[in-house]
Design a protein around this motif. Structure first.
Motif, mmCIF file in Angstrom:
data_model
loop_
_atom_site.group_PDB
_atom_site.id
_atom_site.type_symbol
_atom_site.label_atom_id
_atom_site.label_comp_id
_atom_site.label_asym_id
_atom_site.label_seq_id
_atom_site.Cartn_x
_atom_site.Cartn_y
_atom_site.Cartn_z
ATOM 1 N N LEU A 1 -23.691 47.823 105.031
ATOM 2 C CA LEU A 1 -23.386 46.522 105.634
ATOM 3 C C LEU A 1 -23.268 45.449 104.561
ATOM 4 C CD1 LEU A 1 -25.754 46.648 108.731
ATOM 5 C CD2 LEU A 1 -23.278 46.315 108.821
ATOM 6 N N VAL A 2 -24.140 45.523 103.544
ATOM 7 C CA VAL A 2 -24.125 44.516 102.476
ATOM 8 C C VAL A 2 -22.955 44.753 101.525
ATOM 9 C CG1 VAL A 2 -25.395 43.679 100.458
ATOM 10 C CG2 VAL A 2 -26.613 44.087 102.585
ATOM 11 N N GLU A 3 -22.712 46.014 101.173
ATOM 12 C CA GLU A 3 -21.766 46.291 100.075
ATOM 13 C C GLU A 3 -20.325 46.527 100.505
ATOM 14 O OE1 GLU A 3 -23.407 49.397 97.628
ATOM 15 O OE2 GLU A 3 -25.114 48.134 97.051
ATOM 16 N N SER A 4 -20.116 46.967 101.762
ATOM 17 C CA SER A 4 -18.756 47.305 102.181
ATOM 18 C C SER A 4 -17.987 46.044 102.558
ATOM 19 C CB SER A 4 -18.824 48.246 103.389
ATOM 20 O OG SER A 4 -17.548 48.358 103.943
ATOM 21 N N SER A 5 -16.668 46.098 102.360
ATOM 22 C CA SER A 5 -15.847 44.964 102.786
ATOM 23 C C SER A 5 -15.504 45.086 104.274
ATOM 24 C CB SER A 5 -14.575 44.897 101.943
ATOM 25 O OG SER A 5 -13.913 46.141 102.023
ATOM 26 N N ASP A 6 -15.848 46.214 104.886
ATOM 27 C CA ASP A 6 -15.565 46.393 106.316
ATOM 28 C C ASP A 6 -16.566 45.642 107.188
ATOM 29 O OD1 ASP A 6 -13.372 48.024 105.947
ATOM 30 O OD2 ASP A 6 -14.566 49.876 105.957
ATOM 31 N N PRO B 1 -36.689 42.010 111.371
ATOM 32 C CA PRO B 1 -37.188 43.264 110.793
ATOM 33 C C PRO B 1 -37.913 44.127 111.830
ATOM 34 C CG PRO B 1 -37.583 41.457 109.286
ATOM 35 C CD PRO B 1 -37.060 40.839 110.566
ATOM 36 N N ALA B 2 -38.635 43.465 112.748
ATOM 37 C CA ALA B 2 -39.374 44.238 113.772
ATOM 38 C C ALA B 2 -38.419 45.005 114.679
ATOM 39 C CB ALA B 2 -40.255 43.304 114.596
ATOM 40 N N TYR B 3 -37.217 44.463 114.907
ATOM 41 C CA TYR B 3 -36.268 45.175 115.778
ATOM 42 C C TYR B 3 -35.874 46.498 115.114
ATOM 43 C CZ TYR B 3 -35.474 40.244 117.239
ATOM 44 O OH TYR B 3 -35.628 38.934 117.607
ATOM 45 N N PHE B 4 -35.629 46.430 113.792
ATOM 46 C CA PHE B 4 -35.216 47.645 113.084
ATOM 47 C C PHE B 4 -36.392 48.619 112.956
ATOM 48 C CE2 PHE B 4 -31.982 44.558 112.045
ATOM 49 C CZ PHE B 4 -30.831 45.294 112.244
ATOM 50 N N PHE B 5 -37.601 48.086 112.751
ATOM 51 C CA PHE B 5 -38.773 48.978 112.683
ATOM 52 C C PHE B 5 -38.961 49.682 114.025
ATOM 53 C CE2 PHE B 5 -40.494 45.634 109.515
ATOM 54 C CZ PHE B 5 -39.831 46.245 108.460
ATOM 55 N N THR C 1 -31.654 56.579 106.653
ATOM 56 C CA THR C 1 -30.457 56.205 107.422
ATOM 57 C C THR C 1 -30.399 54.690 107.597
ATOM 58 O OG1 THR C 1 -30.505 58.315 108.560
ATOM 59 C CG2 THR C 1 -29.235 56.571 109.616
ATOM 60 N N CYS C 2 -31.558 54.092 107.872
ATOM 61 C CA CYS C 2 -31.639 52.644 108.057
ATOM 62 C C CYS C 2 -31.277 51.935 106.747
ATOM 63 C CB CYS C 2 -33.069 52.311 108.489
ATOM 64 S SG CYS C 2 -33.284 50.662 109.073
ATOM 65 N N LEU C 3 -31.844 52.420 105.645
ATOM 66 C CA LEU C 3 -31.557 51.812 104.338
ATOM 67 C C LEU C 3 -30.079 51.985 103.974
ATOM 68 C CD1 LEU C 3 -32.746 50.484 101.740
ATOM 69 C CD2 LEU C 3 -32.945 52.779 100.817
ATOM 70 N N GLY C 4 -29.562 53.190 104.191
ATOM 71 C CA GLY C 4 -28.162 53.475 103.845
ATOM 72 C C GLY C 4 -27.208 52.617 104.657
ATOM 73 N N ALA C 5 -27.493 52.495 105.965
ATOM 74 C CA ALA C 5 -26.627 51.667 106.822
ATOM 75 C C ALA C 5 -26.701 50.208 106.378
ATOM 76 C CB ALA C 5 -27.051 51.812 108.279
ATOM 77 N N GLY C 6 -27.918 49.755 106.037
ATOM 78 C CA GLY C 6 -28.084 48.373 105.576
ATOM 79 C C GLY C 6 -27.308 48.130 104.296
ATOM 80 N N LYS C 7 -27.379 49.096 103.379
ATOM 81 C CA LYS C 7 -26.675 48.942 102.095
ATOM 82 C C LYS C 7 -25.163 48.896 102.320
ATOM 83 C CE LYS C 7 -27.453 50.286 97.402
ATOM 84 N NZ LYS C 7 -27.532 51.339 96.432
ATOM 85 N N GLN D 1 -16.157 48.019 112.241
ATOM 86 C CA GLN D 1 -15.330 49.038 111.586
ATOM 87 C C GLN D 1 -16.220 50.159 111.031
ATOM 88 O OE1 GLN D 1 -11.936 49.274 111.593
ATOM 89 N NE2 GLN D 1 -12.402 51.311 110.743
ATOM 90 N N LEU D 2 -17.358 49.766 110.457
ATOM 91 C CA LEU D 2 -18.283 50.794 109.926
ATOM 92 C C LEU D 2 -18.745 51.701 111.058
ATOM 93 C CD1 LEU D 2 -20.386 48.555 107.481
ATOM 94 C CD2 LEU D 2 -18.690 50.284 106.862
ATOM 95 N N ARG D 3 -19.004 51.097 112.227
ATOM 96 C CA ARG D 3 -19.400 51.907 113.401
ATOM 97 C C ARG D 3 -18.277 52.867 113.768
ATOM 98 N NH1 ARG D 3 -17.722 50.795 118.201
ATOM 99 N NH2 ARG D 3 -17.504 48.553 117.862
#
Ligand SMILES: NC(=O)C1=CN([C@@H]2O[C@H](COP(=O)(O)OP(=O)(O)OC[C@H]3O[C@@H](n4cnc5c(N)ncnc54)[C@H](OP(=O)(O)O)[C@@H]3O)[C@@H](O)[C@H]2O)C=CC1
Ligand SMILES: O=C(O)[C@@H]1CCC=N1
Length: 283
Positions: free
Chosen positions: A226-231, A187-191, A218-224, A235-237
């Motif tokens: 990562l969790v929800e996408s099948s990619d 978590p500290a890396y993302f903070f 942006t951090c929350l959206g990217a995290g979501k 690929q998301l990048r």
């Protein structure tokens, strides 16, 4: 073995990580009266008392009739705490399950240090949680001593599941040090990343408030995603990166400055530090 709802939980140390886990347990509806925290610092103790859990300054009192004892003190004080608890359990017929979250401290050390005066040792599980446990979004790694029963493992699993979305049991104890370098410290890396993004955007003219809101979401959206996408993350990048566009310009800069190598060295530094703490403090 009682269920998690019926179990008496003792936390030894009521700092950042214990508070995060307790906050998660309370919001999951675990009975506050079944949570007993021993914490020497009155500021931390008062915060926990305000949450409604029971508090004390005496470790042996918190651990006296607990079913699960969570050791949540710094690695450097873990030995003393375990010795104190072990001695106090000599009169108990059934010892509690001990869950240690101390970075690096090995199962062997924990079992030796917490022996009762008549030589019995508790069943111990090492866990590496992270602070997002506070909002029910934790990630935890776990490894159990060979004597831990399936029922005890299940109890620890339900404790972790109530605050973690990912609970990974590893099959070698050393891998918990890797978990520490990845998700324990993660978590500290993302903070830190968000801090740097905000500083950069602020230097380019956005207000601190706007930059913080945009970077955080942006951090929350990217995290979501990562969790929800099948990619896969790669690929998301790629989906964000238009040929020769803005993202490409930024990622090229990261790469030229050794982003991958920097992340690799940082995770390895944290992993090594966890192992070093365990080895140094084993004596
Ligand atoms: N923070 C994190 O993100 C994570 C931490 N961990 C591990 O969790 C453990 C706790 O870390 P963290 O919560 O950050 O640390 P904190 O310092 O916030 O919490 C530890 C608490 O224990 C108290 N304490 C000190 N000595 C004793 C004692 N003898 N008996 C009972 N309580 C005592 C401290 O009080 P005082 O301040 O008065 O010394 C402090 O409030 C560490 O071993 C760490 O490796 C694991 C995963 C993630
Ligand atoms: O920094 C630390 O040592 C602890 C362990 C994992 C996260 N915080």
């Amino acid at each position: 073995m009682p269920s998690l709802q019926e179990s008496k939980l003792a936390f030894i140390g009521g700092g950042n990580m214990a508070s995060a886990i307790i906050g998660g347990l309370v919001s999951e509806g675990v009975n506050k009266q079944n949570i007993y925290v021993s914490e020497p610092w009155d500021v931390n103790r008062d915060k926990l008392a305000a949450v409604g859990v029971r508090t004390t300054t005496v470790n042996s009192e918190a651990g006296a009739d607990a079913d699960i004892v969570i050791i949540a003190v710094k690695p450097q004080v873990t030995k003393g705490v375990c010795e104190e608890l072990g001695a106090s359990w000599t009169q108990r017929q059934t010892l509690p399950v001990v869950v240690s979250i101390a970075a690096g401290i090995t199962l062997n050390s924990l079992q030796e240090w917490s022996r009762t005066s008549d030589g019995r040792s508790a069943h111990v599980v090492r866990v590496m949680p992270n602070t997002p446990a506070l909002v029910g979004e934790g990630a935890s790694g776990a490894f159990a001593s060979a004597d831990v029963t399936a029922a005890e493992k299940e109890l620890v699993n339900s404790l972790l599941s109530s605050v973690s979305k990912a609970t990974e049991w590893v099959d070698k104890e050393e891998l918990l040090d890797v978990v520490t370098g990845l998700s324990g410290s993660g978590p500290a890396y993302f903070f830190a990343m968000v801090e740097h993004l905000v500083a950069s955007a602020t230097s380019l003219g956005l207000s601190q408030e706007q930059a913080t809101r945009l970077a955080t979401q942006t951090c929350l959206g990217a995290g979501k995603m990562l969790v929800e996408s099948s990619d896969e993350p790669g690929q998301l990048r790629k989906n964000v990166t238009s040929p020769n566009g803005t993202t490409y310009a930024a990622l090229q800069t990261f790469e030229a400055l050794g982003f991958k190598e920097t992340v690799d060295k940082a995770v390895k530094a944290a992993t090594s530090r966890a192992a070093e703490l365990g080895n140094t403090l084993a004596k």
